[in-house]
Scaffold this motif. Structure first.
Motif, PDB file in Angstrom:
ATOM      1  N   ILE A 252       5.084  70.420 -38.145  1.00 47.28           N
ATOM      2  CA  ILE A 252       5.811  71.698 -37.400  1.00 47.28           C
ATOM      3  C   ILE A 252       5.458  72.969 -38.015  1.00 47.28           C
ATOM      4  O   ILE A 252       4.578  73.042 -39.076  1.00 47.28           O
ATOM      5  CB  ILE A 252       7.365  71.437 -38.015  1.00 47.28           C
ATOM      6  CG1 ILE A 252       8.453  72.417 -37.165  1.00 47.28           C
ATOM      7  CG2 ILE A 252       7.451  71.712 -39.396  1.00 47.28           C
ATOM      8  CD1 ILE A 252       9.741  71.854 -37.056  1.00 47.28           C
ATOM      9  N   SER A 253       5.487  73.842 -37.068  1.00 48.96           N
ATOM     10  CA  SER A 253       5.268  75.317 -37.476  1.00 48.96           C
ATOM     11  C   SER A 253       6.357  76.092 -37.166  1.00 48.96           C
ATOM     12  O   SER A 253       7.206  75.797 -36.313  1.00 48.96           O
ATOM     13  CB  SER A 253       3.825  75.583 -36.789  1.00 48.96           C
ATOM     14  OG  SER A 253       3.952  75.768 -35.454  1.00 48.96           O
ATOM     15  N   PRO A 254       6.091  77.254 -37.424  1.00 46.41           N
ATOM     16  CA  PRO A 254       7.213  78.328 -37.152  1.00 46.41           C
ATOM     17  C   PRO A 254       7.363  78.612 -35.472  1.00 46.41           C
ATOM     18  O   PRO A 254       8.419  78.233 -34.939  1.00 46.41           O
ATOM     19  CB  PRO A 254       7.027  79.853 -37.551  1.00 46.41           C
ATOM     20  CG  PRO A 254       6.124  79.161 -38.900  1.00 46.41           C
ATOM     21  CD  PRO A 254       5.291  78.149 -38.709  1.00 46.41           C
ATOM     22  N   ALA A 255       6.204  78.456 -34.853  1.00 49.58           N
ATOM     23  CA  ALA A 255       5.983  78.631 -33.371  1.00 49.58           C
ATOM     24  C   ALA A 255       6.735  77.454 -32.803  1.00 49.58           C
ATOM     25  O   ALA A 255       7.642  77.507 -31.705  1.00 49.58           O
ATOM     26  CB  ALA A 255       4.640  78.887 -32.905  1.00 49.58           C
TER      27      ALA A 255
ATOM     28  N   ARG B 214      10.467  77.898 -33.188  1.00 53.01           N
ATOM     29  CA  ARG B 214      11.104  79.030 -32.253  1.00 53.01           C
ATOM     30  C   ARG B 214      11.213  78.316 -30.929  1.00 53.01           C
ATOM     31  O   ARG B 214      12.107  78.332 -30.111  1.00 53.01           O
ATOM     32  CB  ARG B 214      10.227  79.786 -32.119  1.00 53.01           C
ATOM     33  CG  ARG B 214      10.411  80.902 -33.450  1.00 53.01           C
ATOM     34  CD  ARG B 214       9.793  82.225 -33.191  1.00 53.01           C
ATOM     35  NE  ARG B 214       8.467  82.278 -33.023  1.00 53.01           N
ATOM     36  CZ  ARG B 214       7.629  82.379 -33.908  1.00 53.01           C
ATOM     37  NH1 ARG B 214       7.787  82.622 -35.209  1.00 53.01           N
ATOM     38  NH2 ARG B 214       6.171  82.502 -33.432  1.00 53.01           N
ATOM     39  N   ARG B 215      10.106  77.302 -30.575  1.00 55.42           N
ATOM     40  CA  ARG B 215      10.251  76.741 -29.165  1.00 55.42           C
ATOM     41  C   ARG B 215      11.391  75.835 -29.027  1.00 55.42           C
ATOM     42  O   ARG B 215      12.148  75.734 -27.934  1.00 55.42           O
ATOM     43  CB  ARG B 215       8.939  76.066 -28.621  1.00 55.42           C
ATOM     44  CG  ARG B 215       7.882  77.049 -28.498  1.00 55.42           C
ATOM     45  CD  ARG B 215       7.071  76.449 -27.351  1.00 55.42           C
ATOM     46  NE  ARG B 215       7.831  76.385 -26.142  1.00 55.42           N
ATOM     47  CZ  ARG B 215       7.589  75.461 -24.967  1.00 55.42           C
ATOM     48  NH1 ARG B 215       6.602  74.673 -25.046  1.00 55.42           N
ATOM     49  NH2 ARG B 215       8.107  75.602 -23.820  1.00 55.42           N
TER      50      ARG B 215
ATOM     51  N   LEU C 204      15.173  78.088 -40.522  1.00 57.46           N
ATOM     52  CA  LEU C 204      14.491  78.558 -41.803  1.00 57.46           C
ATOM     53  C   LEU C 204      12.830  78.449 -41.399  1.00 57.46           C
ATOM     54  O   LEU C 204      11.961  79.317 -41.827  1.00 57.46           O
ATOM     55  CB  LEU C 204      14.798  77.637 -42.882  1.00 57.46           C
ATOM     56  CG  LEU C 204      16.092  78.052 -43.673  1.00 57.46           C
ATOM     57  CD1 LEU C 204      16.672  77.189 -44.708  1.00 57.46           C
ATOM     58  CD2 LEU C 204      15.986  79.466 -44.329  1.00 57.46           C
TER      59      LEU C 204
ATOM     60  N   GLU D   7       9.921  74.627 -49.278  1.00 56.02           N
ATOM     61  CA  GLU D   7      10.726  75.783 -49.352  1.00 56.02           C
ATOM     62  C   GLU D   7      12.314  75.599 -48.686  1.00 56.02           C
ATOM     63  O   GLU D   7      13.183  75.994 -49.351  1.00 56.02           O
ATOM     64  CB  GLU D   7      10.255  77.087 -48.742  1.00 56.02           C
ATOM     65  CG  GLU D   7       9.143  77.664 -49.807  1.00 56.02           C
ATOM     66  CD  GLU D   7       8.702  78.850 -49.212  1.00 56.02           C
ATOM     67  OE1 GLU D   7       8.373  78.901 -48.069  1.00 56.02           O
ATOM     68  OE2 GLU D   7       8.119  79.862 -49.957  1.00 56.02           O
TER      69      GLU D   7
ATOM     70  N   ALA E 254      11.424  78.766 -38.470  1.00 55.90           N
ATOM     71  CA  ALA E 254      11.064  79.929 -37.669  1.00 55.90           C
ATOM     72  C   ALA E 254      10.831  80.946 -38.456  1.00 55.90           C
ATOM     73  O   ALA E 254      10.021  82.122 -37.976  1.00 55.90           O
ATOM     74  CB  ALA E 254      12.152  79.934 -36.624  1.00 55.90           C
ATOM     75  N   GLN E 255      11.568  81.138 -39.427  1.00 56.43           N
ATOM     76  CA  GLN E 255      11.212  82.372 -40.271  1.00 56.43           C
ATOM     77  C   GLN E 255      10.062  82.285 -41.195  1.00 56.43           C
ATOM     78  O   GLN E 255       9.620  83.347 -41.764  1.00 56.43           O
ATOM     79  CB  GLN E 255      12.553  82.826 -41.027  1.00 56.43           C
ATOM     80  CG  GLN E 255      13.646  83.254 -40.465  1.00 56.43           C
ATOM     81  CD  GLN E 255      14.998  83.372 -41.514  1.00 56.43           C
ATOM     82  OE1 GLN E 255      14.707  83.434 -42.529  1.00 56.43           O
ATOM     83  NE2 GLN E 255      16.001  83.629 -40.947  1.00 56.43           N
ATOM     84  N   GLY E 256       9.345  81.205 -41.194  1.00 54.15           N
ATOM     85  CA  GLY E 256       8.295  81.045 -41.979  1.00 54.15           C
ATOM     86  C   GLY E 256       8.222  80.355 -43.288  1.00 54.15           C
ATOM     87  O   GLY E 256       7.354  80.073 -43.975  1.00 54.15           O
ATOM     88  N   ALA E 257       9.285  79.638 -43.626  1.00 55.23           N
ATOM     89  CA  ALA E 257       9.467  78.876 -44.754  1.00 55.23           C
ATOM     90  C   ALA E 257       8.793  77.590 -44.478  1.00 55.23           C
ATOM     91  O   ALA E 257       8.753  76.776 -43.430  1.00 55.23           O
ATOM     92  CB  ALA E 257      10.994  78.531 -44.935  1.00 55.23           C
ATOM     93  N   THR E 258       8.039  77.029 -45.657  1.00 52.87           N
ATOM     94  CA  THR E 258       7.486  75.602 -45.511  1.00 52.87           C
ATOM     95  C   THR E 258       8.310  74.705 -45.643  1.00 52.87           C
ATOM     96  O   THR E 258       9.638  75.098 -46.285  1.00 52.87           O
ATOM     97  CB  THR E 258       6.305  75.708 -46.670  1.00 52.87           C
ATOM     98  OG1 THR E 258       7.010  75.815 -47.998  1.00 52.87           O
ATOM     99  CG2 THR E 258       5.262  76.630 -46.356  1.00 52.87           C
ATOM    100  N   VAL E 259       8.281  73.445 -45.551  1.00 53.48           N
ATOM    101  CA  VAL E 259       9.278  72.338 -45.656  1.00 53.48           C
ATOM    102  C   VAL E 259       9.721  72.415 -47.133  1.00 53.48           C
ATOM    103  O   VAL E 259      10.775  72.204 -47.479  1.00 53.48           O
ATOM    104  CB  VAL E 259       8.391  70.954 -45.394  1.00 53.48           C
ATOM    105  CG1 VAL E 259       9.348  69.756 -45.776  1.00 53.48           C
ATOM    106  CG2 VAL E 259       8.280  71.024 -44.101  1.00 53.48           C
TER     107      VAL E 259
ATOM    108  N   THR F 248       1.808  75.027 -29.596  1.00 54.32           N
ATOM    109  CA  THR F 248       3.040  75.220 -28.862  1.00 54.32           C
ATOM    110  C   THR F 248       2.709  74.643 -27.294  1.00 54.32           C
ATOM    111  O   THR F 248       3.454  75.056 -26.374  1.00 54.32           O
ATOM    112  CB  THR F 248       3.363  76.607 -28.604  1.00 54.32           C
ATOM    113  OG1 THR F 248       2.257  77.374 -28.327  1.00 54.32           O
ATOM    114  CG2 THR F 248       3.979  77.253 -29.985  1.00 54.32           C
TER     115      THR F 248
END
Lengths: 657, 234
Positions: free
Chosen positions: B137-140, B143-144, B180, B189, B182-187, B98
């Motif tokens: 990309i990651s959830p963090a 979120r940013r 999605l 999913e 941001a909630q932790g889903a992978t690409v 981040t």
């Protein structure tokens, strides 16, 4: 013929008894005949000097010579007729408009007639005079009757309009009785207007009861009541009462009619429901101003009577009084308004507490609770898009003040509030201003909080980066392949694994510095992402439901660190040892309940005796106890049924806010 | 876990001033069998190497001593010397996912990121993903981006016709993807949840990064200078 004071009387009604009036008219008639002759002989007698005699030529009065009071009254009459007709033309089928038009007509008749005989220079022929006087009474009767009828049908129809209309013939009958001199004296006729006002007052009280729970009509009623009350009080104070008490009015009747006009126009405003939501405010101000003025006037009169001065002295006293009571009036006004004006400090504190909630859902809830505490609306509903309101960006009123539209803020969507005070009142421009101020404050506070937390985050990042650079580099240096074969290979291997673990730990700490202040939901999302990627890369399918956690909570850095390490360790175990093809993860966190994390796989399980599975299991227990909870590792109930790891953390998380 | 070699040997560039980290990156990159690996420690060396070779994959440290990793990234993306004609795949070497400067780099066209000091297995899989064209990309990060959208930061370029309600120029579809993740889903999913293909999701993420304005790049470089991490490049 010797002239007397009362020959110049502006209004014959000032003479109480019929005999006095008849005498008056008789004298008027005689004077009129005399005045009509071409030449009149006039004798002026002054005490202490000789009489002066002379002849004057009479001529008809030029229209241009008519005094301004005449034109003023004509204007009032015209305005009354015009406004009445205009309101009626807008809603011709409404009885309220019809009654109002009739009051306009009555006003015009009364004022115009009295204008003519009020400005006569000396005398009018009796038949004409009587006719004008009767017209004046007729206009007054029509006005009174129609006014009462109006209040019986507006704002709510208390009786059938046709029944209310019966008041008109009733007033007509009263007038007829008076015109035929069937009443004992003039007082009966003069009493018509006060009687009408009393009936109007009664009708208003009835309307008050009938409009309970109807804030729009209540607002109209308050406005009508305020205007009628103030104007009629003024008329009574200045005209009717003095006549009844002392036989002489305080001001000329012409000017008295001017006082009727504001009331008349005020009723028109009420009928048109103009700026309904502001009417309450205006009504309040009007009453306050009227009471204040009345109080000052009374004080003035009392002082003048007590001190006994006249002329300039009286004026001086009046001026001084107005000036000195101004601060008192301001203070009283301020006290009245303090109850509804929000103190800036309180507003700021309330807004800050809205933004300082730990999660977004909490903030939105607090915002709604704040709006609730201010307005107690019957309903607060979120609004999907702002565009439907015609592009207005700020807070604004809808439906004449029955609804208030609150714009979107950093913490919530746009909202619509309905029926202030449970339906007892309308939303006002004052409320709009309060909401706009609050929204602006919210924006500012939210921005500064974001800026502050951004600044803090960057500072942490900088520190963590420096830490990483200075500490991990030497550690990593140990990972370089040993150049010297003489060193014990096994020791090197174990050193390397130590160092790798140290670096992994360092990574966690360093990432933690970036993620400090993270909430449980966000942390689980991060962990889900990396865990699923790792497991999928290892060929294991994952069932881990997406979606919002039942109950979010803020975590301390230590809690975040422990939970991360725990989950990473569990996933590592599954990948390395379980030989599983599927993993199911379930997370439960209800408010005031424990956090339960369950990871089950379908692998070969492990032998409960084999505790020396590296430090893996010990680590899990250590992490769990760091969180204040415990972990249970269930061996498979049957071969290839897999292992289930369950972490339970008691309400530690729920307490954080 | 190895990749089949390309027809011509892959040219890989590692720009990292820390020797230990450079060697770790080298280990991770050796997953590409038969590739030619160039390791340099400064921007100047990297630029001169660029003139000589056409690079296919570059691992660039975000904080370099004599210049900005982002400027180097831009230079690499501008070059198109390698045989396939495509610009090199550029992966940033960073401490955090981040990091502001990583954000700026992603906006400038970086294809992925490696986290310093993570296991070589993870690094290798990230590199493979970057070579495959998967967006980093990651959830963090998601979120940013959502935070930037929410606070209406000017760093997101506005596009004409974007849905006003979704604010700041991102389409509703892009916002759904971000939420999605941001909630932790992978690409993968995300694709199956939304009923689209994985490629669609990838290009949506790339479009989001593309909207990170030039403004933020300049701002990030400024911040880096002020923090004393860089000198002005000669």
């Amino acid at each position: 013929m010797v002239l007397r004071d009362e020959d110049l009387l502006e209004e014959p009604d000032y003479l109480a008894s019929w005999t006095a009036q008849n005498a008056f008219f008789a004298r008027q008639d005689t004077l009129a005949i005399i005045a009509r002759s071409a030449q009149v002989r006039v004798d002026v007698l002054r005490r202490g000097t000789e009489a002066i005699s002379g002849s004057v030529m009479t001529r008809a009065r030029a229209v241009a010579a008519l005094p301004w009071t005449f034109w003023l009254q004509m204007l009032i009459g015209a305005v009354g007729l015009f406004v009445g007709a205009w309101v009626w033309s807008l809603k011709p089928e409404e009885w309220s408009a019809r009654f109002y038009a009739l009051t306009g007509l009555g006003l015009m008749l009364a004022v115009d007639a009295s204008a003519v005989y009020g400005v006569r220079e000396l005398a009018l022929p009796a038949p004409l005079f009587r006719w004008l006087s009767n017209t004046n009474h007729a206009g007054g009767a029509l006005f009174s009757g129609a006014l009462c009828a109006l209040f019986f049908v507006y704002p709510r129809a208390l009786v059938r309009p046709t029944r209310a209309a019966l008041l008109l013939p009733l007033a007509g009958a009263w007038w007829a009785i008076n015109a035929l001199y069937l009443t004992p004296d003039q007082q009966w006729s003069s009493g018509m207007l006060p009687a009408a006002l009393a009936i109007t007052l009664g009708a208003s009280l009835w309307q008050w009861r009938a409009t309970r729970g109807d804030p729009a009509n209540r607002a109209v009623l308050r406005w009508l009541g305020a205007t009628v009350l103030t104007s009629c009080s003024a008329i009574i104070a200045l005209a009717t009462l003095p006549v009844m008490l002392t036989g002489a009015p305080v001001i000329s009747q012409g000017l008295g009619f001017v006082v009727i006009l504001p009331m008349y126009l005020g009723i028109a405003v009420g009928l048109r429901e103009y700026r309904l939501f502001a009417l309450d405010d205006w009504a309040f101000r009007l009453l306050f101003w009227a009471v204040a003025m009345a109080a000052v006037l009374l004080l003035d009169v009392w002082l003048i009577l007590a001190i006994g001065t006249r002329g300039a002295g009286a004026v001086a006293i009046a001026a001084v009084l107005v000036l000195t009571t101004a601060p008192v009036r301001r203070w009283v006004w301020g006290r009245f308004n303090a109850r509804r004006d929000m103190q800036p400090v309180h507003l700021f504190r309330d807004v800050v507490s809205v933004t300082s909630a730990s999660t977004d859902a909490d903030s939105e809830q607090r915002w709604q609770a704040l709006l609730n505490s201010w307005f107690s609306p019957l309903q607060i509903a979120p609004v999907a898009a702002v565009a439907s309101d015609g592009g207005e960006r700020g807070a604004h009123l809808l439906l004449h003040g029955r609804e208030l539209s609150v714009p979107a803020t950093p913490v919530s969507n746009a909202l619509r509030l309905s029926y202030a005070n449970g339906g007892a009142r309308l939303f006002t421009p004052h409320d709009v201003r309060l909401v706009e101020t609050a929204c602006a404050l919210l924006q500012i506070v939210e921005e500064s909080r974001t800026a502050l937390s951004e600044g803090m985050r960057r500072e942490r990042v900088r520190i963590a980066r420096d830490l990483h650079d200075t500490v991990s580099s030497p550690l990593l240096a140990g990972l370089r392949p040993a150049a010297d074969d003489a060193i014990d290979a096994a020791r090197v291997t174990s050193m390397q694994s130590d160092i790798k673990r140290a670096v992994a730990e360092m990574r966690n700490v360093v990432t933690g510095a970036d993620r400090a202040g993270i909430t449980l939901a966000n942390l689980l999302a991060d962990l889900r992402y990396t865990s699923v990627e790792r497991l999928v890369a290892a060929g294991i399918t994952v069932q881990w439901p997406l979606g919002a956690l039942q109950h979010d909570a803020a975590l301390t850095g230590a809690q975040r660190h422990s939970l991360t390490a725990f989950l990473q360790e569990v996933v590592t175990n599954v990948i390395r040892h379980a030989e599983a093809t599927q993993v199911v993860v379930e997370i439960l966190h209800a408010p005031l309940c424990d956090l339960v994390v369950t990871v089950s796989d379908n692998g070969r399980g492990f032998d409960a005796q084999q505790v020396q599975h590296g430090d893996g299991l010990n680590n899990l227990h250590a992490r769990a106890s760091e969180l204040g909870g415990h972990v249970r590792v269930q061996p498979p109930t049957a071969p290839h049924r897999g292992t289930t790891v369950t972490l339970t953390v008691p309400r530690l998380f729920g307490a954080a806010t | 876990m190895t990749i089949q070699p390309h027809a011509a040997p892959l040219q890989i560039l590692i720009v990292e001033d820390d020797l230990a980290l450079a060697s770790l990156a080298q280990t991770a990159v050796s997953v590409f069998v038969g590739a030619r690996i160039h390791v340099v420690h400064t921007v100047r060396d990297a630029r001169s190497l660029l003139d000589q070779h056409a690079i296919d994959l570059a691992v660039i440290d975000i904080g370099l001593p004599d210049g900005s990793g982002i400027d180097l990234l831009l230079a690499l993306k501008a070059s198109s010397g390698n045989p396939t004609g495509a610009s090199p795949v550029c992966v940033m070497h960073t401490v955090f996912d981040t990091d502001d400067m990583l954000f700026a780099a992603l906006g400038a066209g970086a294809d992925g990121y490696l986290l310093k000091g993570e296991s070589s297995g993870m690094m290798a899989s990230r590199l493979r993903a970057a070579m495959r064209g998967e967006p980093a990309i990651s959830p963090a990060i998601a979120r940013r981006v959502l935070d930037l959208v929410r606070t209406g930061a000017p760093t997101l370029a506005r596009t004409p016709g974007a849905d006003q309600a979704s604010s700041a120029g991102l389409t509703a579809a892009e916002l759904r993807v971000l939420r999605l993740i941001a909630q932790g889903a992978t690409v993968a999913e995300v694709a199956s949840t939304l009923g689209t293909s994985v490629n669609t999701v990838k290009s949506q993420v790339k479009r989001v990064y593309a909207r990170l304005d030039v403004h933020s790049r300049v701002a990030a470089a400024e911040k880096a200078r002020r923090l004393g991490l860089l000198f002005d490049a000669e």
